[in-house]
Scaffold this motif. Structure first.
Motif, PDB file in Angstrom:
ATOM      1  N   TYR A  48       0.839  -1.189   0.000  1.00 64.01           N
ATOM      2  CA  TYR A  48       0.000   0.000   0.000  1.00 64.01           C
ATOM      3  C   TYR A  48       0.880   1.248   0.000  1.00 64.01           C
ATOM      4  O   TYR A  48       2.099   1.167   0.239  1.00 64.01           O
ATOM      5  CB  TYR A  48      -0.970   0.007   1.175  1.00 64.01           C
ATOM      6  N   SER A  49       0.244   2.369  -0.265  1.00 69.92           N
ATOM      7  CA  SER A  49       0.975   3.634  -0.348  1.00 69.92           C
ATOM      8  C   SER A  49       0.185   4.733   0.345  1.00 69.92           C
ATOM      9  O   SER A  49      -1.033   4.847   0.166  1.00 69.92           O
ATOM     10  CB  SER A  49       1.200   4.017  -1.814  1.00 69.92           C
ATOM     11  N   TYR A  50       0.913   5.534   1.099  1.00 68.65           N
ATOM     12  CA  TYR A  50       0.296   6.657   1.780  1.00 68.65           C
ATOM     13  C   TYR A  50       0.563   7.983   1.073  1.00 68.65           C
ATOM     14  O   TYR A  50       0.162   9.043   1.561  1.00 68.65           O
ATOM     15  CB  TYR A  50       0.812   6.767   3.215  1.00 68.65           C
ATOM     16  N   GLY A  51       1.302   7.926  -0.020  1.00 66.20           N
ATOM     17  CA  GLY A  51       1.619   9.128  -0.760  1.00 66.20           C
ATOM     18  C   GLY A  51       2.794   8.864  -1.677  1.00 66.20           C
ATOM     19  O   GLY A  51       3.330   7.744  -1.737  1.00 66.20           O
ATOM     20  N   VAL A  52       3.204   9.900  -2.398  1.00 65.15           N
ATOM     21  CA  VAL A  52       4.309   9.757  -3.334  1.00 65.15           C
ATOM     22  C   VAL A  52       5.551   9.267  -2.602  1.00 65.15           C
ATOM     23  O   VAL A  52       5.928   9.808  -1.560  1.00 65.15           O
ATOM     24  CB  VAL A  52       4.573  11.102  -4.047  1.00 65.15           C
TER      25      VAL A  52
END
Lengths: 113, 107
Positions: A48-52
């Motif tokens: 998953y990713s929380y931002g760039v």
């Protein structure tokens, strides 16, 4: 409908080849997820990713890597595909991981021969 | 982590019948959603319902957060209601999915 596009939608490849799946969103949502769905296992979180440039591992991350160089794109890479990675892959996005509504892409069906 | 249990796992309905699907969760949650996965594999958002009751056409949902369960009601079922219904909750810094309710509506 949430603006989420997954590509390719279908892919057949051979064991040992690299594969990249792309998730593109037009919602400017901060949080993006990659899941795989397999019979008997339901939906399992890969990465998953929380931002760039801010990503983390999920419960089944072995054999997968991700990158997020732009807010709108989240790439999932199988460096050397194996038959156990044959699955349907879903991208999901949300504006707020605690209280935000989650939206899914249409899925990418990958077959590794 | 948070546990999510859905019941019944499988359900066969005659077209026109009503049904109730249940989602139990093991801890307090910040949000809860119901999804429908149609026979083509698409995951469709049905309800975002951390608490209270919502209705959308023949479908309605109720979440009683204090008692840790949510119900999805299908009234006057149609063959297009067939598929798998998933409950998803966010709690303890984790998003968790139930295993789904497989629903088959026969004409």
């Amino acid at each position: 409908d949430a603006g989420i596009t997954q590509s390719p939608r279908h892919k057949v490849t051979e064991t040992g080849t690299p594969v990249t799946l792309r998730c593109h969103q037009t919602e400017n949502h901060r949080y993006m997820y990659w899941y795989r769905q397999d019979p008997g296992h339901g939906l399992r979180l890969i990465h998953y990713s929380y931002g760039v440039k801010d990503t983390d591992k999920g419960e089944v991350s072995d054999g997968y890597s991700v990158s997020r160089s732009k807010t709108e794109d989240f790439l999932l890479t199988l460096e050397s595909a194996t038959s156990s990675q044959t699955s349907v892959y879903f991208c999901a996005i949300t504006a707020d991981r605690n209280t935000g509504e989650l939206f899914f892409g249409e899925g990418s069906r990958l077959t590794v021969l | 982590g948070i546990q999510v249990e859905q019941s019944p796992p499988d359900l066969i309905l005659q077209e026109g019948a009503n049904s109730t699907l249940r989602c139990n969760f093991s801890d307090s949650v910040n949000n809860l959603q119901w999804f429908h996965q149609n026979p083509w594999g698409q995951l469709i958002n049905l309800f975002y319902i951390p608490s209270g009751t919502k209705q959308n056409g023949r479908l309605s949902a109720t979440t009683v957060a204090t008692e840790r369960y949510s119900l999805l009601y299908i009234s006057s079922s149609q063959t297009t209601d067939s598929g798998v219904y998933f409950c998803a909750v966010y709690g303890n810094n984790r998003l968790a999915f139930g295993k789904g309710n497989q629903v088959v509506v026969i004409p």
